[in-house]
Design an enzyme around this catalytic site. Structure first.
Site, PDB file in Angstrom:
ATOM      1  N   ASP A  15      -4.351  -2.189 -31.286  1.00 29.56           N
ATOM      2  CA  ASP A  15      -4.536  -1.761 -32.664  1.00 29.56           C
ATOM      3  C   ASP A  15      -3.186  -1.236 -33.133  1.00 29.56           C
ATOM      4  O   ASP A  15      -2.822  -0.090 -32.864  1.00 29.56           O
ATOM      5  CB  ASP A  15      -5.622  -0.673 -32.727  1.00 29.56           C
ATOM      6  CG  ASP A  15      -5.833  -0.160 -34.145  1.00 29.56           C
ATOM      7  OD1 ASP A  15      -4.989  -0.447 -35.024  1.00 29.56           O
ATOM      8  OD2 ASP A  15      -6.842   0.539 -34.367  1.00 29.56           O
TER       9      ASP A  15
ATOM     10  N   LYS B  58      -1.925  -0.934 -42.969  1.00 28.00           N
ATOM     11  CA  LYS B  58      -0.875  -0.032 -43.438  1.00 28.00           C
ATOM     12  C   LYS B  58       0.418  -0.773 -43.838  1.00 28.00           C
ATOM     13  O   LYS B  58       0.440  -1.375 -44.891  1.00 28.00           O
ATOM     14  CB  LYS B  58      -0.668   1.080 -42.411  1.00 28.00           C
ATOM     15  CG  LYS B  58      -2.002   1.863 -42.285  1.00 28.00           C
ATOM     16  CD  LYS B  58      -2.015   3.096 -41.459  1.00 28.00           C
ATOM     17  CE  LYS B  58      -3.380   3.774 -41.649  1.00 28.00           C
ATOM     18  NZ  LYS B  58      -4.062   4.174 -40.448  1.00 28.00           N
TER      19      LYS B  58
ATOM     20  N   TYR C 266      -8.293   6.142 -32.825  1.00 30.37           N
ATOM     21  CA  TYR C 266      -9.099   5.800 -34.000  1.00 30.37           C
ATOM     22  C   TYR C 266      -8.893   4.322 -34.302  1.00 30.37           C
ATOM     23  O   TYR C 266      -7.766   3.833 -34.302  1.00 30.37           O
ATOM     24  CB  TYR C 266      -8.655   6.645 -35.194  1.00 30.37           C
ATOM     25  CG  TYR C 266      -9.367   6.328 -36.485  1.00 30.37           C
ATOM     26  CD1 TYR C 266     -10.730   6.561 -36.630  1.00 30.37           C
ATOM     27  CD2 TYR C 266      -8.667   5.806 -37.581  1.00 30.37           C
ATOM     28  CE1 TYR C 266     -11.386   6.290 -37.825  1.00 30.37           C
ATOM     29  CE2 TYR C 266      -9.312   5.539 -38.781  1.00 30.37           C
ATOM     30  CZ  TYR C 266     -10.670   5.778 -38.903  1.00 30.37           C
ATOM     31  OH  TYR C 266     -11.314   5.508 -40.088  1.00 30.37           O
TER      32      TYR C 266
HETATM   33  C1  LIG Z   1      -5.619   3.810 -40.293  1.00 33.96           C
HETATM   34  C2  LIG Z   1      -6.050   3.183 -39.033  1.00 33.96           C
HETATM   35  C3  LIG Z   1      -7.115   2.271 -38.976  1.00 33.96           C
HETATM   36  C4  LIG Z   1      -7.994   2.003 -40.160  1.00 33.96           C
HETATM   37  O1  LIG Z   1      -7.307   1.411 -41.214  1.00 33.96           O
HETATM   38  P1  LIG Z   1      -7.901   1.561 -42.699  1.00 33.96           P
HETATM   39  O2  LIG Z   1      -6.983   0.721 -43.522  1.00 33.96           O
HETATM   40  O3  LIG Z   1      -7.868   3.003 -43.018  1.00 33.96           O
HETATM   41  O4  LIG Z   1      -9.278   1.016 -42.663  1.00 33.96           O
HETATM   42  C5  LIG Z   1      -7.369   1.628 -37.786  1.00 33.96           C
HETATM   43  N1  LIG Z   1      -6.634   1.863 -36.691  1.00 33.96           N
HETATM   44  C6  LIG Z   1      -5.611   2.740 -36.699  1.00 33.96           C
HETATM   45  C7  LIG Z   1      -4.805   2.927 -35.467  1.00 33.96           C
HETATM   46  C8  LIG Z   1      -5.296   3.439 -37.859  1.00 33.96           C
HETATM   47  O5  LIG Z   1      -4.322   4.347 -37.851  1.00 33.96           O
END
Ligand SMILES: *Cc1c(COP(=O)(O)O)cnc(C)c1O
Length: 423
Positions: free
Chosen positions: A239, A267, A144
């Site tokens: 990511d 995060k 994701y």
């Molecule tokens: C949570 C998440 C996102 C998106 O971040 P948001 O702050 O919710 O927009 C993107 N990549 C990864 C791997 C994530 O866990």
């Protein structure tokens, strides 16, 4: 456990908010329950509006590595708020945060602050396309990368749990440049490069996947991605929205000793406030406006209160080099307890403080094996733990997050709760 008030609030919420929640996985749909409305949280414990106190392993899905409302972080935020909430002008903390990010993650020589992980990833991909002059991006099934149009293709977590792997409302044209490979499968990546000579701008990956449940990269897989991207002149994007400052202070790139060209953070970098960041080598990042032709902006980017929370969180992590070993040991005890207690087949994947329980006899190494998990058994497991006051991921495909605030007693209680869970 009473949940009268949560149920009432959820009914009200559904009248005004789609599904009653502002992010899908909070709806508890995958575990067939009513979500608990949270009244407050402190350290490792969360209290709902009915007064139930629970040990929290959701941790806001990643940010709460220090637990909730860490006094030092809260103090810095309050201090910052008193000086004004937002200015639309640069502030010193933004410089300090970018500096600290570069120190902890040297590949992020230059970085830009944004307000969410989604924005960070979306912008990193835009820069990669501009730098290479190419359009196509390879991602991995089950990873994701936020909810931007082009990346909402075979996404994980919320989308996976509700069995809607692709989103409606995304024109085919927006996702046609997103190619999907299989996690841990080198041949699938080689094939996509071979089919698109000179067309791939970047490979983007969660270096430890945590949105199809926790899935670790097999030995050498990330190094392979580094080599093949160099070979074909594409960029490698990590990511690290979840893994950044969680797997180690320098993220997955330090942990696995593989250096990406671009990194996206979210995060933990916001310490519980809305902050994301993307960055990389100077020559790449200098393509971003106002220096270069890649446009990206944000009214609240580098927000003072949010930046204060992120900065203090990273400083606390940096001062405490033992934290990652402690986190990993605590998560390991829970993983062992699950393996011992499980009746029937179970696969527990753990990477540092990240952990997932799959009810399958397969070794979970990619999306295909992740979805062999019996999600009904997961829902039961979740329910048993919740009844004993242990609040875990409300979906098979989310990770369990251990924080520094989890005490020995919390962990021991959780291990006993796991053993008692008649699943
Ligand atoms: C949570 C998440 C996102 C998106 O971040 P948001 O702050 O919710 O927009 C993107 N990549 C990864 C791997 C994530 O866990």
């Amino acid at each position: 456990m009473m949940d009268t008030k949560s149920k009432e609030l959820f009914e009200e919420a559904k009248r005004h908010i789609p599904g009653g929640v502002n992010s899908p996985v909070r709806a508890f749909g995958a575990v067939h329950k009513t979500p608990r409305f949270v009244a407050s949280a402190c350290g490792s414990h969360i209290v709902d509006v009915d007064g139930n106190e629970m040990i929290d392993y959701v941790g806001s899905f990643g940010p709460a590595i220090l637990g909730h409302a860490h006094p030092r972080v809260v103090e810095k935020v309050v201090e910052a708020c008193k000086d004004g909430l937002t200015f639309g002008a640069p502030t010193e903390r933004e410089v300090r945060l970018a500096e600290l990010i570069a120190e902890l993650m040297p590949s992020m020589e230059v970085s830009r602050l944004v307000s969410s992980g989604t924005e960070a990833v979306m912008s990193a991909v835009r820069v990669a396309r501009a730098f290479t002059g190419r359009d196509k991006v390879i991602k991995f099934r089950g990873c994701y990368h936020g909810h931007s149009d082009g990346l909402l293709v075979k996404a994980g977590s919320g989308a996976m749990a509700s069995s809607v792997p692709d989103s409606a409302g995304v024109p085919l044209d927006y996702s046609k440049n997103t190619l999907v490979a299989r996690y841990n499968d080198r041949a699938s990546v080689e094939e996509l490069f071979a089919q698109n000579p000179g067309g791939i701008a970047a490979v983007i990956i969660e270096p430890v996947a945590a949105n199809m449940g926790v899935v670790l990269p097999e030995h050498g897989f990330l190094a392979f991605l580094r080599q093949i991207t160099i070979k074909y002149g594409a960029l490698l994007i990590f990511d690290e929205v979840i893994t950044g400052f969680r797997l180690s202070l320098g993220g997955a790139q330090e942990y696995y000793r593989v250096t990406p060209d671009l990194t996206a953070l979210g995060k933990i970098v916001g310490g519980g406030m809305p902050v994301g960041a993307y960055g990389g080598r100077r020559e790449i990042m200098e393509l971003v406006a106002p220096l270069g032709p890649v446009y990206q902006a944000g009214t609240l980017s580098g927000n003072p209160a949010a930046t204060a929370a992120g900065l203090e969180t990273l400083m606390i992590l940096k001062e405490d080099p033992g934290i990652y070993e402690r986190l990993s040991a605590k998560a390991g005890r829970i993983a062992d307890a699950v393996r011992e207690a499980a009746r029937g087949s179970v696969c527990v994947n753990q990477a540092g403080s990240l952990l997932s329980v799959f009810f399958t006899d397969r070794q979970v190494a990619d999306y295909e094996s992740a979805i062999t998990s019996d999600t009904r058994r997961y829902a039961e497991f979740f329910g048993h733990l919740l009844n004993q006051g242990v609040y875990t991921a409300p979906s098979q495909f989310e990770a369990m997050f251990v924080s520094d605030a989890h005490s020995e007693e919390d962990i021991a209680y959780t291990c006993r709760a796991v053993q008692k869970a008649a699943w």
